[in-house]
Write a protein that holds these residues in place. Structure first.
Motif, PDB file in Angstrom:
ATOM      1  N   ARG A 171       0.911  -1.225   0.178  1.00  0.00           N
ATOM      2  CA  ARG A 171       0.104  -0.174  -0.041  1.00  0.00           C
ATOM      3  C   ARG A 171       0.991   1.051  -0.067  1.00  0.00           C
ATOM      4  O   ARG A 171       1.979   1.417   0.799  1.00  0.00           O
ATOM      5  CB  ARG A 171      -0.986   0.033   1.306  1.00  0.00           C
ATOM      6  CG  ARG A 171      -1.931  -1.202   1.220  1.00  0.00           C
ATOM      7  CD  ARG A 171      -2.853  -0.939   0.065  1.00  0.00           C
ATOM      8  NE  ARG A 171      -3.767  -2.196  -0.039  1.00  0.00           N
ATOM      9  CZ  ARG A 171      -5.026  -1.972   0.480  1.00  0.00           C
ATOM     10  NH1 ARG A 171      -5.482  -0.903   0.883  1.00  0.00           N
ATOM     11  NH2 ARG A 171      -5.770  -3.118   0.146  1.00  0.00           N
ATOM     12  N   PRO A 172       0.443   2.299  -0.802  1.00  0.00           N
ATOM     13  CA  PRO A 172       1.300   3.449  -0.707  1.00  0.00           C
ATOM     14  C   PRO A 172       1.191   4.399   0.590  1.00  0.00           C
ATOM     15  O   PRO A 172       0.474   4.103   1.397  1.00  0.00           O
ATOM     16  CB  PRO A 172       0.593   4.269  -2.023  1.00  0.00           C
ATOM     17  CG  PRO A 172      -0.812   3.815  -1.983  1.00  0.00           C
ATOM     18  CD  PRO A 172      -0.901   2.471  -1.508  1.00  0.00           C
TER      19      PRO A 172
ATOM     20  N   LEU B 160      -6.144  11.999  16.337  1.00  0.00           N
ATOM     21  CA  LEU B 160      -6.798  10.321  16.284  1.00  0.00           C
ATOM     22  C   LEU B 160      -6.660   9.928  14.743  1.00  0.00           C
ATOM     23  O   LEU B 160      -7.222  10.520  13.928  1.00  0.00           O
ATOM     24  CB  LEU B 160      -8.067  10.197  16.535  1.00  0.00           C
ATOM     25  CG  LEU B 160      -8.942   8.761  16.528  1.00  0.00           C
ATOM     26  CD1 LEU B 160      -8.001   7.911  17.198  1.00  0.00           C
ATOM     27  CD2 LEU B 160     -10.226   9.009  16.929  1.00  0.00           C
ATOM     28  N   ASP B 161      -5.799   8.785  14.721  1.00  0.00           N
ATOM     29  CA  ASP B 161      -5.578   8.224  13.374  1.00  0.00           C
ATOM     30  C   ASP B 161      -6.680   7.164  13.625  1.00  0.00           C
ATOM     31  O   ASP B 161      -6.507   5.893  14.057  1.00  0.00           O
ATOM     32  CB  ASP B 161      -4.257   7.657  12.995  1.00  0.00           C
ATOM     33  CG  ASP B 161      -4.334   6.948  11.681  1.00  0.00           C
ATOM     34  OD1 ASP B 161      -5.477   6.914  11.043  1.00  0.00           O
ATOM     35  OD2 ASP B 161      -3.161   6.531  11.317  1.00  0.00           O
ATOM     36  N   LEU B 162      -8.089   7.096  12.837  1.00  0.00           N
ATOM     37  CA  LEU B 162      -9.129   6.023  13.052  1.00  0.00           C
ATOM     38  C   LEU B 162      -8.999   4.970  12.056  1.00  0.00           C
ATOM     39  O   LEU B 162      -9.084   5.556  10.780  1.00  0.00           O
ATOM     40  CB  LEU B 162     -10.341   6.680  13.239  1.00  0.00           C
ATOM     41  CG  LEU B 162     -11.790   6.105  13.409  1.00  0.00           C
ATOM     42  CD1 LEU B 162     -11.513   5.215  14.684  1.00  0.00           C
ATOM     43  CD2 LEU B 162     -12.817   7.178  13.452  1.00  0.00           C
ATOM     44  N   GLY B 163      -9.047   3.903  12.337  1.00  0.00           N
ATOM     45  CA  GLY B 163      -8.766   2.678  11.275  1.00  0.00           C
ATOM     46  C   GLY B 163      -7.324   2.831  10.859  1.00  0.00           C
ATOM     47  O   GLY B 163      -7.260   2.875   9.525  1.00  0.00           O
ATOM     48  N   ALA B 164      -6.566   2.750  11.661  1.00  0.00           N
ATOM     49  CA  ALA B 164      -5.079   3.158  11.210  1.00  0.00           C
ATOM     50  C   ALA B 164      -4.240   2.218  10.511  1.00  0.00           C
ATOM     51  O   ALA B 164      -3.439   2.516   9.802  1.00  0.00           O
ATOM     52  CB  ALA B 164      -4.218   3.360  12.539  1.00  0.00           C
ATOM     53  N   GLY B 165      -4.807   0.854  10.195  1.00  0.00           N
ATOM     54  CA  GLY B 165      -4.331  -0.025   9.599  1.00  0.00           C
ATOM     55  C   GLY B 165      -2.971  -0.508   9.900  1.00  0.00           C
ATOM     56  O   GLY B 165      -2.953  -0.804  11.189  1.00  0.00           O
ATOM     57  N   THR B 166      -2.048  -0.519   9.229  1.00  0.00           N
ATOM     58  CA  THR B 166      -0.556  -0.939   9.599  1.00  0.00           C
ATOM     59  C   THR B 166       0.345   0.477   9.922  1.00  0.00           C
ATOM     60  O   THR B 166       1.670   0.169   9.931  1.00  0.00           O
ATOM     61  CB  THR B 166       0.018  -1.560   8.471  1.00  0.00           C
ATOM     62  OG1 THR B 166      -0.207  -0.992   7.094  1.00  0.00           O
ATOM     63  CG2 THR B 166      -0.721  -3.091   8.180  1.00  0.00           C
TER      64      THR B 166
ATOM     65  N   HIS C  95       3.913   7.506  -6.853  1.00  0.00           N
ATOM     66  CA  HIS C  95       4.683   6.752  -5.899  1.00  0.00           C
ATOM     67  C   HIS C  95       5.529   5.494  -6.649  1.00  0.00           C
ATOM     68  O   HIS C  95       4.848   4.778  -7.347  1.00  0.00           O
ATOM     69  CB  HIS C  95       3.413   5.869  -5.152  1.00  0.00           C
ATOM     70  CG  HIS C  95       3.986   4.896  -4.079  1.00  0.00           C
ATOM     71  ND1 HIS C  95       4.968   5.454  -3.300  1.00  0.00           N
ATOM     72  CD2 HIS C  95       3.627   3.625  -3.861  1.00  0.00           C
ATOM     73  CE1 HIS C  95       5.200   4.253  -2.375  1.00  0.00           C
ATOM     74  NE2 HIS C  95       4.553   3.004  -2.746  1.00  0.00           N
ATOM     75  N   THR C  96       6.769   5.474  -6.401  1.00  0.00           N
ATOM     76  CA  THR C  96       7.546   4.736  -7.215  1.00  0.00           C
ATOM     77  C   THR C  96       7.620   3.340  -6.027  1.00  0.00           C
ATOM     78  O   THR C  96       8.143   3.453  -4.715  1.00  0.00           O
ATOM     79  CB  THR C  96       9.000   5.311  -7.138  1.00  0.00           C
ATOM     80  OG1 THR C  96       8.956   6.159  -8.007  1.00  0.00           O
ATOM     81  CG2 THR C  96      10.020   4.163  -7.909  1.00  0.00           C
ATOM     82  N   LEU C  97       7.273   2.200  -6.460  1.00  0.00           N
ATOM     83  CA  LEU C  97       7.502   0.912  -6.059  1.00  0.00           C
ATOM     84  C   LEU C  97       8.167  -0.202  -6.980  1.00  0.00           C
ATOM     85  O   LEU C  97       8.174  -0.036  -7.989  1.00  0.00           O
ATOM     86  CB  LEU C  97       6.049   0.377  -5.401  1.00  0.00           C
ATOM     87  CG  LEU C  97       4.876   0.162  -6.546  1.00  0.00           C
ATOM     88  CD1 LEU C  97       3.933  -0.465  -5.731  1.00  0.00           C
ATOM     89  CD2 LEU C  97       4.440   1.140  -7.301  1.00  0.00           C
TER      90      LEU C  97
ATOM     91  N   ASP D  19       2.126  -7.085  -4.204  1.00  0.00           N
ATOM     92  CA  ASP D  19       1.650  -7.159  -2.629  1.00  0.00           C
ATOM     93  C   ASP D  19       0.380  -6.210  -2.543  1.00  0.00           C
ATOM     94  O   ASP D  19      -0.542  -6.545  -1.940  1.00  0.00           O
ATOM     95  CB  ASP D  19       2.871  -6.854  -1.870  1.00  0.00           C
ATOM     96  CG  ASP D  19       3.900  -7.782  -1.690  1.00  0.00           C
ATOM     97  OD1 ASP D  19       3.653  -8.976  -1.822  1.00  0.00           O
ATOM     98  OD2 ASP D  19       5.024  -7.375  -1.284  1.00  0.00           O
ATOM     99  N   MET D  20       0.563  -4.991  -3.521  1.00  0.00           N
ATOM    100  CA  MET D  20      -0.728  -4.275  -3.394  1.00  0.00           C
ATOM    101  C   MET D  20      -1.848  -4.830  -3.971  1.00  0.00           C
ATOM    102  O   MET D  20      -2.885  -4.934  -3.458  1.00  0.00           O
ATOM    103  CB  MET D  20      -0.295  -2.811  -4.266  1.00  0.00           C
ATOM    104  CG  MET D  20      -1.470  -1.830  -4.295  1.00  0.00           C
ATOM    105  SD  MET D  20      -2.644  -2.215  -5.625  1.00  0.00           S
ATOM    106  CE  MET D  20      -1.625  -1.819  -7.003  1.00  0.00           C
ATOM    107  N   VAL D  21      -1.741  -5.754  -4.888  1.00  0.00           N
ATOM    108  CA  VAL D  21      -2.972  -6.431  -5.581  1.00  0.00           C
ATOM    109  C   VAL D  21      -3.270  -7.472  -4.574  1.00  0.00           C
ATOM    110  O   VAL D  21      -4.497  -7.821  -4.248  1.00  0.00           O
ATOM    111  CB  VAL D  21      -2.219  -6.939  -7.026  1.00  0.00           C
ATOM    112  CG1 VAL D  21      -3.505  -7.952  -7.274  1.00  0.00           C
ATOM    113  CG2 VAL D  21      -1.921  -5.971  -7.909  1.00  0.00           C
ATOM    114  N   ALA D  22      -2.394  -8.159  -4.062  1.00  0.00           N
ATOM    115  CA  ALA D  22      -2.808  -9.281  -3.188  1.00  0.00           C
ATOM    116  C   ALA D  22      -3.445  -8.888  -2.283  1.00  0.00           C
ATOM    117  O   ALA D  22      -4.408  -9.663  -1.439  1.00  0.00           O
ATOM    118  CB  ALA D  22      -1.481 -10.196  -2.863  1.00  0.00           C
ATOM    119  N   SER D  23      -3.265  -7.727  -1.526  1.00  0.00           N
ATOM    120  CA  SER D  23      -3.734  -7.285  -0.263  1.00  0.00           C
ATOM    121  C   SER D  23      -5.159  -6.390  -0.543  1.00  0.00           C
ATOM    122  O   SER D  23      -5.669  -5.984   0.599  1.00  0.00           O
ATOM    123  CB  SER D  23      -2.753  -6.127   0.650  1.00  0.00           C
ATOM    124  OG  SER D  23      -2.709  -4.833  -0.318  1.00  0.00           O
TER     125      SER D  23
END
Length: 294
Positions: free
Chosen positions: A72-73, A92-98, A231-233, A240-244
């Protein structure tokens, strides 16, 4: 009779939680179709998918937390500056994920509280943002006292919440004059290969996200902006972005394998991608913010 009604309501709620867990396991293990689940619940396939598919997709990320964080970017700093008022101190970071956004908030010198329902994601969050205070919770049930934060930022998560519960809950924990900001990173489909990629991803389902949502009272009318960036990846990070993606995680293994193979074929054959280990993905970050009255 009121006490009897209360006990009955609690029992129904407990049974509904159990039913959702059973359905989640059936879908995760590909042990039953939506047609079969619908019949078992006394409803149609369409009724069953409307009721539970969104919940199951929202809860699917824990099984792919590593791929999620790698693929994820991040968010452009200008989006964070727009979303969080300069006067804000506690956010507050709500639904902060990773912790993709949490890291930026901490680096900005803010006192950051992060709330995330997934235990697997909270573990990753703690590793990348150890200075943030991390709690289990949801947008509908925020584990903070009233008037506790100056701003709330929800990145890539508002489409999973129930606004009828989340809006008043956000208003409860914000201080007077506080800000609720919603962010989404959206791939820029005006670039041809990105449009082709999205065509592959949405073979099985198309996840429609309202990135200009109504917030409503007690908040003032929302303000909106869009920030275009790139965004360079690596090729692996793109996979990984697709799989997630939630709709990829819940596919059957053959469907998931075929989809990833189609993405790899695009990476290996499209002139803009062929032979490149680093890929530049164009994004549009769509931002909404609304303020509480003082």
């Amino acid at each position: 009779m009121l006490e009897e009604l209360r006990r009955l309501t609690e029992s129904i709620a407990e049974m509904e939680v159990r039913r959702t867990r059973i359905i989640s396991r059936l879908r995760r293990e590909h042990a039953a179709s939506w047609d079969e689940i619908g019949r078992a619940c006394g409803m149609t396939r369409q009724g069953a998918t409307r009721r539970w598919s969104r919940t199951l997709h929202a809860g699917s990320f824990g099984s792919a937390v590593g791929a999620y964080h790698r693929g994820r970017p991040p968010y452009p700093r200008s989006a964070v500056e727009w979303a969080v008022p300069r006067t804000a101190r506690r956010v507050l970071d709500l639904g902060a994920g990773t912790g993709k956004l949490t890291e930026l908030l901490v680096e900005a010198g803010l006192d950051v509280v992060a709330v995330e329902p997934s235990a697997e994601m909270r573990d990753q969050l703690a590793a990348v943002a150890p200075r943030a205070a991390i709690f289990e919770g949801t947008a509908e049930h925020i584990p903070l006292p009233g008037a506790d934060v100056d701003a709330i930022v929800v990145a890539q998560a508002w489409h999973w919440v129930d606004p009828a519960q989340a809006v008043p809950e956000a208003a409860r924990v914000l201080r007077p004059g506080g800000t609720l900001s919603l962010l989404w990173n959206v791939r820029d489909h005006t670039e041809e290969w990105v449009a082709l990629l999205d065509g592959i991803l949405h073979q099985h389902t198309r996840q429609e996200i309202d990135t200009n949502p109504v917030i409503g009272t007690p908040f003032a009318a929302p303000e909106r902006t869009e920030i275009r960036w790139r965004h360079t990846l690596t090729r692996q990070a793109l996979l990984d972005m697709v799989a997630s993606r939630s709709y990829v995680i819940v596919l059957s293994e053959p469907e998931r394998r075929d989809l990833l193979a189609a993405v790899e074929d695009l990476l290996g054959t499209h002139p803009a991608l062929r032979g490149r280990d680093e890929i530049t993905m164009p994004y549009v970050t769509r931002c909404t913010r609304a303020h509480l009255p003082h």
